[in-house]
Structures are given as structure tokens and as C-alpha cells.
Write an enzyme that holds these catalytic residues in place. Sequence first.
Site, mmCIF file in Angstrom:
data_model
loop_
_atom_site.group_PDB
_atom_site.id
_atom_site.type_symbol
_atom_site.label_atom_id
_atom_site.label_comp_id
_atom_site.label_asym_id
_atom_site.label_seq_id
_atom_site.Cartn_x
_atom_site.Cartn_y
_atom_site.Cartn_z
ATOM 1 C CB SER A 46 43.748 37.536 5.606
ATOM 2 O OG SER A 46 43.944 37.315 4.224
ATOM 3 C CG HIS A 325 41.631 40.787 2.268
ATOM 4 N ND1 HIS A 325 42.767 41.139 1.578
ATOM 5 C CD2 HIS A 325 41.955 39.676 2.984
ATOM 6 C CE1 HIS A 325 43.743 40.278 1.869
ATOM 7 N NE2 HIS A 325 43.264 39.383 2.720
#
Length: 414
Positions: A46, A325
Site C-alpha cells: 500500500s 500512510h
Amino acid sequence: MLRRSLLALSVAAVACGAVVLGTSGSAGAAPPASTKGKTYVALGDSYAAGYQLPPPSVATGQPVVGCDQTTGDYPHILAAQLGLKLTDVTCSGATTVDFTNSQDVTGTPDPAPQLDVFKKIQPDLVTITIGGNDLGFTSIAGACAATPPGDSTSRVIGNGKLGAGLLQYATCRDYFSAPTSANGGKADNPYDKLPSVIAKVKAAVAAVQKAAPKAKVAVIAYPAIAPDAKNTPKGGCYTSLKQNADPTSMINPFPSALPFTDTDIPYLQVLQQRLDAGIGQAAQQLGASYADIYPSSLSHSACQPESTRWVEPLTPDDGGLNVLHPNLRGTTAMADALNPVVRQLFAPVAAPTTSSATTEPTTGTSATSGGASAAPLAATGSRTPVGATVLLGTLLLAAGASLLLVGRRARRQH
């Protein structure tokens, strides 16, 4: 590196904020002739897929919808910078196993093994970001997320699983250091797992090289989630969901929360530093190139203000759901780190200066961006930075201003 099924965020807590797309110094320049038109396959998890980035990024639906890949990921940015023909098979939640096996994703058909696509294309270039999910940062972040001091609901989640091993520890460092018999054998010390994870990454890179021997291979690891001591604010990084609560906000009532204690910030920092260093070492031992994003990212961790950070905290404030993230600045920074490495890989070989001079071809060299090569894993034994790959544990954002954060009792240490 987060599977959506592991994310328990309320829709009511979708983060808001101004979207600032980082710009590369070479973004407006014409692609160099040496890279323009080269075929490029991106592999990874990811952090490579641009997980849940906000607009102007949009979902690509590739390789399947469940991979949560977006157009703001670093492969798309790098391809635009260098005029590359991109095939992006990055998928959120991927581990090294998913290079050779079909990945189990939620709600959609499973994608083909990433190497299967790679083999068919036989590209000129491949980039790789993998290893964080092998280490298990979903479980780690879940155990480290802490409630405020004095919160009667404070508890630790055994290996990130709600209701498992609900024993109380002051820090997740204490939790992971405790004998396994004290917590039902659930707390696998992540430091003990590092050697096997690095070995898996090395094997994955070697498999890529074997699958397409002529492809140029560039590896990039993870930008820092936690800062080093130099970049840690005087008051520490700990911010609970309740601390910045804004009950009047219907979009993001809990902005910029980073509920990791002053003890656990360096614990996590060292862990990621060792992970990144080990990945870099493995790549270079195989003759692959390595773009070292970690040193430059330490001043842009999730502990920094929204205007400067490259990685979002537990509750993003950039308009996306990219929990722990990269944001758009972060993915751009990753592309910028790879840019000179890829240019060097395809740079024309200089001709001899005189007819009598001979030039030996260079083989097996490995480039490192930023001039900093990855230190051997054994050389990173001191408790210095870490920035790990991600993730949160089971979190419930209740409607309104109330929240139960399932973590262990936080004890602020100054």
C-alpha cells in the site's frame, strides 16, 4: 500497507483539509530521452499503491478494485516524470508471498500474483516496495495506540486482536518485551522478526531479477512514520483522539491524532530504521539499486504539522483515509527519491576520451539516492530512528465526540 478489512474507522471520521500535491523539481521538465517510452512495472504494497489518497487522486481499480490503488501513488508520479509506460500491479496489504501467490483481497476477485504480470511484460524497469506487512505493522500499531493517562478503559490489545490478552502495560515496548506466557503467546516481538523479514524481501527481489533478467531493478522502502530525537517536538508526539476533539466538526472530529507514548515513539522509530536499512542492504547485495527515502523523511514524519508531514497520523487531516500512510507530498517525495536513481540506471555510457583509453563496463552496481547507502542491519543496533510501515489496530470512532481507543494504558513520559 494496510488491508481495508483491518481498518475500523468510522465513516464519520473522514479527514478533511487542504490538499497540497507535492511538486517535484523535475515535474515540469520534459522526460529525458534515456527513459522516455521505457516499459515500467511497479510491484509492492500500500505504500507503493497510494492507499486511500484524497483528491485529486482517484482510484485506478487496478489490478483489482480491492487493492485500493490510486493515481497519486509514486509509480504514477515517477512514470509521468520520466515518460515511462507504466503497468502498476501494487496492491494494499501485499506481502512478499503475494509476489508468487494470488493475494486475498476483500470484496473483489483476487489479483494475479504480481510476478505473473511482471514476467509477461518483461519490462525495462521495475520498482519494489515490500516487507512492512511481513513484519506485521497492523498488529504493532494496534498494540501501541494508547489511551490518555487516567483513562479507565485503557487496555492492551493482544497482537492487535480485540479481546485477546487484555493485559495492561504502560507502553507497547513493555508489552512486546514481556514473556509470551504472560500474554498468551500473542506478542511476537517485532525486533526478533526482522532477520526473517529481511530474508523474505531479499528472496523476493532475487525472484524479480530471475523472472526478468534484463530489467533494471530499483527498490525503495518506507518514509518515516515516527521521528528521531532531533525531529521530535519538545512536548513529544503523543496526541490522543480526545485531545484535539472538535465536536462541532461533522467531517473530522478527531484531527491529527498520533496516540503513541514518548517511550514508544523511539521504539517504533528504531524498528522502522532497521527495517529500511535491512531492505536497502538486501537490495544492494543483489546488485539492485536502492533509493534511500528514510533520512530525508525524518523531518516529515506523522509527528509533524499537516503542512510539512509526508505520512499521515492515526486520523489523517489531508482529506483522505490514508491512516499512517503517505499523503500526496509523501508519494511525490518517494518518486523524487527514485527519479535520479532511475536516470542513472538508463544513463548513456560515456565514450572513451581517447582512442587508446579503455573503459571497463560497470556491472552489479547499485545506486542510492541522497548519497546515503543503507547501513548493514547489524550496524543499526542503537535505539535511533524508526519509521515503520504502518498501521492501526482496531479502532472505533463513535459518532460525536466520544471515542473508545482500544490500546494500552498510556503513561506520558517526559
